[in-house]
Design an enzyme around this catalytic site. Structure first.
Site, mmCIF file in Angstrom:
data_model
loop_
_atom_site.group_PDB
_atom_site.id
_atom_site.type_symbol
_atom_site.label_atom_id
_atom_site.label_comp_id
_atom_site.label_asym_id
_atom_site.label_seq_id
_atom_site.Cartn_x
_atom_site.Cartn_y
_atom_site.Cartn_z
ATOM 1 N N ASN A 149 0.796 -1.230 0.000
ATOM 2 C CA ASN A 149 0.000 0.000 0.000
ATOM 3 C C ASN A 149 0.828 1.279 0.000
ATOM 4 O OD1 ASN A 149 0.695 -0.688 2.673
ATOM 5 N ND2 ASN A 149 -0.868 0.665 3.461
ATOM 6 N N GLU A 248 4.072 -5.006 12.350
ATOM 7 C CA GLU A 248 3.188 -3.854 12.082
ATOM 8 C C GLU A 248 2.018 -4.407 11.286
ATOM 9 O OE1 GLU A 248 3.257 -0.635 12.768
ATOM 10 O OE2 GLU A 248 5.264 -0.307 13.573
ATOM 11 N N CYS A 282 -3.275 1.187 6.708
ATOM 12 C CA CYS A 282 -3.426 0.364 7.917
ATOM 13 C C CYS A 282 -4.181 1.109 9.020
ATOM 14 C CB CYS A 282 -2.058 -0.073 8.410
ATOM 15 S SG CYS A 282 -0.917 1.303 8.636
ATOM 16 N N GLU A 458 7.974 1.107 14.953
ATOM 17 C CA GLU A 458 8.775 1.760 13.921
ATOM 18 C C GLU A 458 8.652 3.261 14.171
ATOM 19 O OE1 GLU A 458 10.572 -0.099 12.160
ATOM 20 O OE2 GLU A 458 9.511 -1.834 11.363
HETATM 21 P P1 NAD Z 1 0.189 -9.382 3.394
HETATM 22 O O1 NAD Z 1 0.307 -9.846 4.804
HETATM 23 O O2 NAD Z 1 -0.582 -10.198 2.447
HETATM 24 O O3 NAD Z 1 1.645 -9.237 2.750
HETATM 25 C C1 NAD Z 1 2.652 -8.462 3.365
HETATM 26 C C2 NAD Z 1 3.999 -9.019 2.939
HETATM 27 O O4 NAD Z 1 4.154 -10.316 3.503
HETATM 28 C C3 NAD Z 1 4.149 -9.194 1.428
HETATM 29 O O5 NAD Z 1 5.463 -8.875 1.044
HETATM 30 C C4 NAD Z 1 3.886 -10.672 1.236
HETATM 31 O O6 NAD Z 1 4.518 -11.181 0.091
HETATM 32 C C5 NAD Z 1 4.505 -11.242 2.499
HETATM 33 N N1 NAD Z 1 4.004 -12.550 2.913
HETATM 34 C C6 NAD Z 1 2.892 -13.207 2.507
HETATM 35 N N2 NAD Z 1 2.807 -14.404 3.126
HETATM 36 C C7 NAD Z 1 3.881 -14.498 3.943
HETATM 37 C C8 NAD Z 1 4.346 -15.487 4.868
HETATM 38 N N3 NAD Z 1 3.697 -16.620 5.040
HETATM 39 N N4 NAD Z 1 5.476 -15.235 5.549
HETATM 40 C C9 NAD Z 1 6.138 -14.066 5.385
HETATM 41 N N5 NAD Z 1 5.762 -13.103 4.525
HETATM 42 C C10 NAD Z 1 4.634 -13.322 3.820
HETATM 43 O O7 NAD Z 1 -0.321 -7.885 3.466
HETATM 44 P P2 NAD Z 1 -0.683 -6.936 2.237
HETATM 45 O O8 NAD Z 1 -1.969 -7.410 1.669
HETATM 46 O O9 NAD Z 1 0.487 -6.786 1.345
HETATM 47 O O10 NAD Z 1 -0.884 -5.542 3.005
HETATM 48 C C11 NAD Z 1 -2.045 -5.204 3.645
HETATM 49 C C12 NAD Z 1 -1.932 -5.396 5.137
HETATM 50 O O11 NAD Z 1 -0.794 -4.704 5.654
HETATM 51 C C13 NAD Z 1 -3.124 -4.812 5.869
HETATM 52 O O12 NAD Z 1 -3.539 -5.686 6.877
HETATM 53 C C14 NAD Z 1 -2.563 -3.529 6.469
HETATM 54 O O13 NAD Z 1 -3.254 -3.051 7.575
HETATM 55 C C15 NAD Z 1 -1.169 -3.956 6.797
HETATM 56 N N6 NAD Z 1 -0.302 -2.778 6.970
HETATM 57 C C16 NAD Z 1 0.121 -2.439 8.226
HETATM 58 C C17 NAD Z 1 0.894 -1.295 8.417
HETATM 59 C C18 NAD Z 1 1.361 -0.861 9.792
HETATM 60 O O14 NAD Z 1 2.204 0.026 9.874
HETATM 61 N N7 NAD Z 1 0.844 -1.419 10.869
HETATM 62 C C19 NAD Z 1 1.242 -0.520 7.315
HETATM 63 C C20 NAD Z 1 0.789 -0.898 6.058
HETATM 64 C C21 NAD Z 1 0.025 -2.039 5.894
#
Ligand code: NAD
Length: 477
Positions: A149, A248, A282, A458
């Site tokens: 995102n 996060e 997020c 962070e």
């Molecule tokens: P996601 O969890 O699907 O993917 C995040 C990352 O993890 C990607 O690079 C993905 O390839 C990787 N990933 C997928 N499966 C994995 C596994 N089994 N082990 C390790 N890595 C793996 O999330 P997304 O759809 O890319 O992003 C959206 C989510 O991120 C939302 O829930 C959002 O709230 C969260 N987010 C949180 C913050 C924060 O600062 N708290 C900031 C931005 C986004």
């Protein structure tokens, strides 16, 4: 056509699998390039190279490391047309936002490059027969796993403190948005002078790469930003190895409008809170709690603000498309959930269409009123431009509803009563409270979650303690 491959030890690395996956343009639904589908061997190669680069980087004086990071920041600021344009193309973010996002990315490198010079241990007085002190040592190789995102500035907020404190990094961007981070690493090594191997980017599927990263014996810590499910999977592997994690994760943040607020400002702020980045944020304020006695008056202003938004592919659109097709479909499924639970949209509630939107993945900003906090829409993170308006009676009621969530990432308060602001801020179970605006805070302000929104922090000074290990040295004189 974009062709994205990993960047390891200062060179492009084609995937050992030989496979690539298509990258689709969210603005048009057409193929815009290919991303390498790296395999376990590529991950191992990246971690081994990062590990080899540790001693020389760790042993540089902090000010020398800082100088390189400041040079990187300078180049990033001038690269809106290069890496900024790549991020805009991959995510669909409106072009007008990229200068600010590149500036934010640069700020992380500047901030931690300077801060590391004042990151000192302390001398602990144990009388004349001892000299006792503490020092902060880097971990070694740190993995940084990222969502789609906000690819660059979220990468920078973890990579900058990790590098500044003397760690080396293997970063894993989302498979949907990898090009901009690969370019950042290339610039860091080839233009800013970062030694090869210090900042590496491995591209491919998270379900393949993430577990290999977490299980590798040379991986010493992982900073993960993403969803709950992947965070939990990572947590299980980390538990086996006692691998430190910063998590996060997602949110379902409450944005609370009290009856003494500036309602015009609150209506504008609440609109941005759930529509910035098309709701793919997020900390988005997706539960809008409104005090009963101003509810109707406020909702009228709020809907007028939402109606004035301009969703589209243009440089100056207020928000762009949804970045991935899976997310585009997931958001639509919540329209069906809402209907099943008896909710009708006050505005929006469907895919945005029109000649200028073509086959792009656009969603109309959507407001549901009369929502109860126990409905699915109020409990699950949707990660799209959908907000639930929930009425409340008084302060106690607002706090009860706001805290009745498994998440605890952000929260907003709109009020002119300073006493109320402090009481409610103290009572909210959330990592970041924003008052009389709804923003993402600053590079200098810690960011992280309560409850299932994660742990570790962070941003801010505190992040330095998450990228270093505290050591005591006790000398008998
Ligand atoms: P996601 O969890 O699907 O993917 C995040 C990352 O993890 C990607 O690079 C993905 O390839 C990787 N990933 C997928 N499966 C994995 C596994 N089994 N082990 C390790 N890595 C793996 O999330 P997304 O759809 O890319 O992003 C959206 C989510 O991120 C939302 O829930 C959002 O709230 C969260 N987010 C949180 C913050 C924060 O600062 N708290 C900031 C931005 C986004």
């Amino acid at each position: 056509m974009l062709k994205v491959e990993s960047y390891i030890a200062g060179a492009t690395l084609p995937p050992c699998t030989g496979h690539f996956v298509d990258k689709i343009d969210p603005r048009s639904g057409e193929k815009m390039g290919e991303i390498a589908n790296s395999g376990p061997q590529d991950v191992e190669f990246a971690i081994e190279n990062a590990n080899e680069a540790v001693p020389a980087w760790r042993d540089m004086r902090p000010s020398e490391r800082g100088r390189i990071l400041i040079e990187l920041a300078r180049i990033v600021r001038q690269s809106v047309g290069r890496i900024g344009a790549l991020e805009s193309a991959e995510t669909g973010k409106p072009g007008q936002e990229m200068a600010a996002l590149m500036d934010l990315t640069a700020q992380y490198f500047e901030y931690y490059a300077g801060l590391v010079n004042v990151m000192d241990g302390e001398v602990i007085n144990q009388g004349p027969n001892y000299h006792v002190y503490t020092r902060r040592d880097p971990f070694g190789v740190i993995g940084v796993i990222l969502p789609w995102n906000a690819p660059l500035h979220q990468a920078a907020r973890a990579i900058a403190p990790a590098l500044a404190t003397g760690n080396t990094v293997v970063a894993k961007p989302s498979e949907h948005t990898s090009a901009s981070l690969v370019e950042l690493a290339r610039i860091a090594v080839e233009e800013a002078g970062l030694p090869p191997g210090v900042f590496n980017v491995i591209v491919g599927k998270g379900s393949v790469i993430g577990p290999v990263m977490a299980r590798h014996p040379l991986m010493r810590k992982i900073s993960f930003t993403g969803g709950l499910t992947a965070g939990q999977e990572l947590g299980r592997i980390a538990a086996e190895r006692i691998l430190p994690l910063t998590l996060e994760l997602g949110g379902k943040s409450a944005n609370i409008v009290f009856n003494d607020a500036d309602l015009a400002a609150a209506a504008k702020g609440a609109t941005r809170a759930f529509t910035w980045n098309s709701g793919q944020w997020c900390a988005a304020g997706t539960r809008l709690l409104v005090q009963e006695d101003i509810h109707d008056q406020f909702v009228e202003k709020f809907i007028a603000e939402v109606a004035a938004l301009n969703v589209g592919p243009d440089f100056d659109s207020t928000s762009g498309p949804i970045t991935t097709e899976a997310q585009f479909k997931k958001i639509q499924s919540y329209f069906e959930v809402a209907e099943r639970e008896g909710l009708k949209p006050a505005i929006g509630g469907k895919v945005a269409t029109g000649e200028h939107l073509g086959n792009g993945w656009y969603i109309e900003p959507t407001v549901y009123t009369g929502v109860h906090n126990d409905m699915t829409l109020a409990r699950e993170e949707i990660f799209g431009p959908i907000v639930c308006v929930i009425p409340f009676k008084d302060e106690a009621d607002a706090l009860r509803i706001a805290n009745d969530s498994e998440f605890g990432l952000g929260a907003g308060i709109w009020s002119r009563d300073i006493g109320r602001v402090h009481r409610v801020a103290a009572g909210l179970d959330a990592g970041r409270i924003v008052v009389n605006e709804y923003s993402g805070g600053f590079v200098q302000t810690p960011c992280g979650g309560f409850k299932q929104s994660g742990y570790g922090r962070e941003q801010g000074i505190d992040a330095l303690s998450h990228y270093t290990q505290l050591k005591s040295v006790i000398i008998r004189l």
